[in-house]
Design a protein around this motif. Structure first.
Motif, short mmCIF file in Angstrom:
data_model
loop_
_atom_site.label_atom_id
_atom_site.label_comp_id
_atom_site.label_asym_id
_atom_site.label_seq_id
_atom_site.Cartn_x
_atom_site.Cartn_y
_atom_site.Cartn_z
N GLU A 385 0.85 -1.19 0.00
CA GLU A 385 0.00 0.00 0.00
C GLU A 385 0.89 1.24 0.00
O GLU A 385 1.69 1.44 0.91
CB GLU A 385 -0.91 0.00 1.23
N PRO A 387 1.39 5.59 -0.56
CA PRO A 387 0.65 6.81 -0.23
C PRO A 387 0.39 7.69 -1.45
O PRO A 387 0.88 7.43 -2.56
CB PRO A 387 1.58 7.53 0.74
N THR A 422 7.37 -1.04 -0.87
CA THR A 422 6.58 -0.82 0.35
C THR A 422 6.77 0.62 0.83
O THR A 422 7.69 1.32 0.39
CB THR A 422 6.99 -1.79 1.47
N ALA A 423 5.91 1.03 1.76
CA ALA A 423 6.00 2.41 2.28
C ALA A 423 5.47 2.46 3.71
O ALA A 423 4.62 1.65 4.10
CB ALA A 423 5.22 3.38 1.39
N HIS A 424 5.98 3.39 4.48
CA HIS A 424 5.40 3.69 5.79
C HIS A 424 5.74 5.12 6.18
O HIS A 424 6.72 5.70 5.70
CB HIS A 424 5.86 2.68 6.85
N SER A 425 4.91 5.68 7.08
CA SER A 425 5.11 7.05 7.55
C SER A 425 6.15 7.06 8.67
O SER A 425 6.09 6.22 9.57
CB SER A 425 3.79 7.63 8.05
N GLU A 427 8.00 8.21 12.02
CA GLU A 427 7.83 8.90 13.29
C GLU A 427 8.96 9.92 13.45
O GLU A 427 10.02 9.79 12.81
CB GLU A 427 7.87 7.89 14.45
N GLU A 430 12.36 8.65 13.86
CA GLU A 430 12.88 7.82 12.77
C GLU A 430 13.48 8.63 11.63
O GLU A 430 14.06 8.06 10.71
CB GLU A 430 11.76 6.94 12.20
N TRP A 444 7.28 10.39 4.14
CA TRP A 444 7.02 9.01 3.75
C TRP A 444 8.36 8.35 3.40
O TRP A 444 9.20 8.96 2.75
CB TRP A 444 6.11 8.94 2.51
N GLU A 445 8.49 7.12 3.83
CA GLU A 445 9.67 6.32 3.44
C GLU A 445 9.18 5.19 2.53
O GLU A 445 8.36 4.37 2.94
CB GLU A 445 10.36 5.74 4.67
#
Length: 516
Positions: A385, A387, A422-425, A427, A430, A444-445
């Motif tokens: 998923e 962004p 892949t991706a994640h937000s 913190e 981080e 976003w990474e």
């Protein structure tokens, strides 16, 4: 049945029981004019308050018993009540102001019945409270860091204000001028500070005192310091407060100078940016023109070399055939290089073209474009998923195309390519060091991971430079511009790119994009 009888009392005895003083005065006539009053009767409370010891009649005259009765109007009040047969009540104190009483005058027979209630203790307490409040007010004023001064107006015979007289000053004013109350109170403003004669302060303060309209403004005093000055009307004078704002004023003036310099620098920067944009545009046009002009002779080289191979291969000796193949390979690489240079120069920072872009849609479109190499290699491509970000869709598509096509190109023999996106937000804790100099807060990474041959991370700085290929030109086709173009795309989007890898364990390219 017992005979109950009431005790008999004389009138003087009854009057002594009254809780307040009672006295009877008769007028003294001189030529049909009342000139004084004689005190004829007084009960015990009145005698004690008036300190009367004689029992003779009359005890004392009004003028003798009450010094100042003529000047303070007491005699006139008694005369008026006697002549007009009215009743009045008022407060009165003797000339020493040590005895206060509430007087009530009532005509009675040939004289006046006077009752008075002793108010001295209450007045003393009121005066004490007023004195304490005044001392408290002075303490508060002395504790204030602002200058506080009270003036009264000084008028000439024609009513024109000519100066101001000091009535009060606080500790801050004493410190500011270095003078005590004895040196200041009672003196005039222009006497102590003649230089203020050339200022407009006297006019300002006079207007406040005469109109009642408060004043507040910044004023430069003759000592060279700026003050925030407020003035309000008090009685017939004016109260002035002043706060030293010289440091703030100086800072504001310096800030104004800096702002002017900054605006000039911004104008210069805008001009330089316009010139740089024009230069980049000219360079892009030049690159496009040159690459277009180079492609034409290159296509002829490729065409004629292909004709040579088809028509005369059987006539050419083996060394000549090898040279012809090297010519064709070189021409192919040259064609790829020219194409990639045109692509690289076309990636420009144009935020006006930025829109909200779905990265999931972009990567799926790239996957469809790479369907043939994915199928021929049997590669596994997993898309997580992703962004939505703000950017240029065509540039982001070029970014993921280059990364995924590299992953399909650089593979390990006998190993099925396994790719994932892949991706994640991130913190706040981080956020990596390479982003901490940027103004964006939320990120976003996005990770593009493969199981290819990998590389040594000591070459990390090289792989994003122009014309760099770690695997060598003999093994893989390419111009060495793919990762440099990826970096340029992310620079245009205010992002960054890095990688993690070890030889034989694949590579993970990490993309950072600002969160929408």
């Amino acid at each position: 049945m017992n005979d109950l009888s009431l005790p008999t009392f004389s009138l003087p005895e009854l009057l002594d029981y009254a809780p307040y003083g009672l006295a009877y005065f008769e007028p003294i006539w001189v030529s049909q004019t009342i000139t004084d009053f004689n005190l004829m009767r007084a009960n015990t409370p009145a005698q004690a308050w008036l300190a009367l010891t004689s029992g003779r009649e009359p005890w004392v005259s009004l003028k003798d018993g009450f010094p100042g009765a003529l000047e303070d109007g007491l005699l006139d009040r008694l005369v008026t009540v006697f002549l007009t047969k009215t009743v009045i009540q008022f407060e009165h104190h003797d000339g020493s102001a040590r005895h206060w009483a509430r007087w009530s005058l009532r005509p009675l027979g040939t004289g006046l019945l006077v009752s008075f209630e002793n108010l001295t203790q209450g007045k003393i307490e009121q005066q004490l409270e007023a004195r304490q409040q005044a001392e408290l007010l002075l303490s508060v004023l002395d504790a204030s860091p602002a200058i506080v001064v009270a003036y009264e107006l000084i008028l000439d015979p024609t009513g024109v204000v000519t100066d101001l007289r000091y009535v009060l000053q606080n500790h801050a004013h004493r410190q500011a001028i270095g003078m005590t109350d004895e040196e200041v109170i009672g003196q005039t403003m222009l006497t102590l500070f003649p230089s203020l004669r050339d200022s407009n302060l006297l006019t300002l303060y006079t207007q406040v005192a005469q109109t009642g309209q408060p004043f507040r403004g910044e004023h430069l005093f003759p000592d060279g310091y700026w003050y925030d000055v407020s003035a309000i009307k008090r009685g017939d004078g004016v109260v002035v407060t002043a706060t030293n704002i010289h440091a703030q004023k100086t800072a504001q003036q310096q800030m104004a100078v800096y702002q002017s310099q900054l605006e000039a620098a911004n104008q210069e920067l805008k001009q330089a940016n316009r010139q740089l944009q024009q230069t980049n545009q000219n360079l892009h046009q030049l690159t496009y023109s040159v690459s277009h002009d180079l492609q034409e002779p290159l296509r002829k080289i490729q065409t004629f070399s292909d004709l040579l191979q088809v028509r005369y291969q059987s006539y050419l000796p083996q060394p000549a055939q090898a040279d012809l193949q090297r010519l064709q390979l070189s021409a192919a690489r040259m064609s790829v290089l020219i194409r990639d240079i045109r692509t690289y120069s076309g990636v420009v920072a144009n935020t006006e073209a930025f829109r909200t872009v779905s990265l999931s849609a972009v990567v799926r479109q790239v996957a469809r474009a790479l369907a043939q190499p994915v199928a021929s290699s049997g590669a596994i491509l997993s898309i997580g998923e992703l962004p939505r970000v703000v950017g240029a869709a065509d540039q982001l598509q070029q970014l993921f195309y280059n990364l995924l096509s590299n992953a399909l190109t650089f593979t390990r023999p006998g190993v099925t390519p396994d790719l994932s996106v892949t991706a994640h937000s991130l913190e706040p804790h981080e956020v990596p060091l390479l982003l901490q100099g940027l103004t964006t807060v939320n990120w976003w990474e996005i990770r593009v991971q493969d199981n290819g041959p990998g590389f040594e991370e000591k070459y990390l700085d090289r792989i994003f430079s122009l014309f760099q290929q770690l695997q060598g030109k003999s093994r893989h086709e390419g111009s060495g511009l793919g990762l440099a173009l990826c970096k340029r795309v992310l620079d245009n989007h205010g992002g960054a790119i890095t990688a993690r890898s070890q030889p034989g364990q694949g590579a993970t390219f990490i993309i950072y994009l600002p969160a929408s």
